[in-house]
Enzyme design. Structure first.
Site, short mmCIF file in Angstrom:
data_model
loop_
_atom_site.label_atom_id
_atom_site.label_comp_id
_atom_site.label_asym_id
_atom_site.label_seq_id
_atom_site.Cartn_x
_atom_site.Cartn_y
_atom_site.Cartn_z
N THR A 189 21.26 -1.59 -3.16
CA THR A 189 20.63 -0.14 -3.53
C THR A 189 18.99 -0.20 -3.25
OG1 THR A 189 21.52 -0.09 -5.64
CG2 THR A 189 18.86 1.21 -5.34
N ASP B 296 17.15 -11.45 -9.85
CA ASP B 296 17.72 -11.89 -8.66
C ASP B 296 17.67 -12.25 -7.09
OD1 ASP B 296 16.27 -9.08 -8.77
OD2 ASP B 296 18.16 -8.15 -7.62
#
Length: 263
Positions: A137, A107
């Site tokens: 997160t 990512d």
């Protein structure tokens, strides 16, 4: 051909269906599900899409079990062969300077490539260095120089992780619902302001380092599900991009589908 991109993070799966595998392509449909609802992805989101994807590319950090549950729905629903991004030494106009390039999160790699493409678009002949910030997160802060070399970056807790750590480790503190203030005068505002300043401060320090390293003003790009908590910070003159990871995935998909030049 329509093309599906997927980003499976630590708490949510985000997906986008584009008209073709290329940056700037028309977004035909998009959505997100929390990982607890991953088994209903096909029934609730994909089953009734007007356009069937002809290909896909995704990145995943949530683990093998989640990935397999998504793959099953891609195969059973569309007969679509899953393709997942792995970080490499070089791709999408970026040289990966990580100590072990394959260990860089896919990512992060997609976001870095997306940010580099934004820098190239701003000035193709002399692109600026770029700082790619993903606020989810966890928060990642990754630096790319003007030549396209990924220099390295930071990983720090996101807002939710910080507040939950304070709540579980400190008597009497609860997850805040306050406002960001210059000089907070209540506990809720103090918690909210502290979290914001911690993350913003890390970004400011990285910007300063990149500016010194490259001798030029960097382009700051921020994205991610919690980016709105930072977009108001005046000290961070950022371009907020809604789907930076998708832009990186589309860049890589476009490169993969481009035939080699003829001699």
């Amino acid at each position: 051909m329509s093309f599906l991109v997927i980003d499976i993070g630590n708490t949510r799966l985000k997906w986008g269906l584009y008209a073709q595998p290329a940056p700037g392509a028309e977004l035909l449909a998009h959505g997100a599900v929390v990982l607890e609802d991953i088994d209903y992805l096909w029934e609730l989101h994909w089953k009734n899409l007007m356009h069937k994807p002809q290909g896909m590319l995704g990145c995943v950090v949530a683990g093998e079990a989640i990935k397999k549950r998504v793959e099953e729905q891609l195969i059973e629903g569309w007969g679509l062969a899953p393709q997942w991004l792995s970080s490499s030494a070089r791709a999408g106009g970026v040289v990966n300077g990580y100590e072990h390039p394959q260990r860089l999160g896919s990512d992060r790699w997609a976001a870095i490539i997306g940010a580099r493409q934004r820098a190239l678009k701003q000035d193709p002949a002399n692109p600026p260095p770029v700082l790619a910030v993903m606020v989810g997160t966890a928060v990642t802060v990754d630096a790319v120089d003007q030549g396209g070399r990924f220099l390295g970056g930071l990983i720090l807790p996101g807002f939710g992780l910080m507040y939950r750590a304070l709540e579980s480790g400190t008597a009497g503190l609860k997850v805040p619902t306050g406002e960001v203030q210059d000089f907070p005068t209540n506990t809720s505002d103090a918690l909210m302001s502290g979290g914001t300043d911690a993350i913003a401060g890390a970004i400011e320090r990285s910007l300063r380092r990149l500016r010194v390293q490259c001798g030029r003003e960097p382009l700051l790009i921020m994205s991610g599900g919690a980016v709105t908590r930072l977009s108001h910070v005046e000290e961070l003159p950022a371009s907020v991009v809604e789907n930076l990871i998708f832009e990186g995935l589309l860049t890589l998909a476009a490169n993969a589908s481009t035939p080699p030049a003829q001699p």
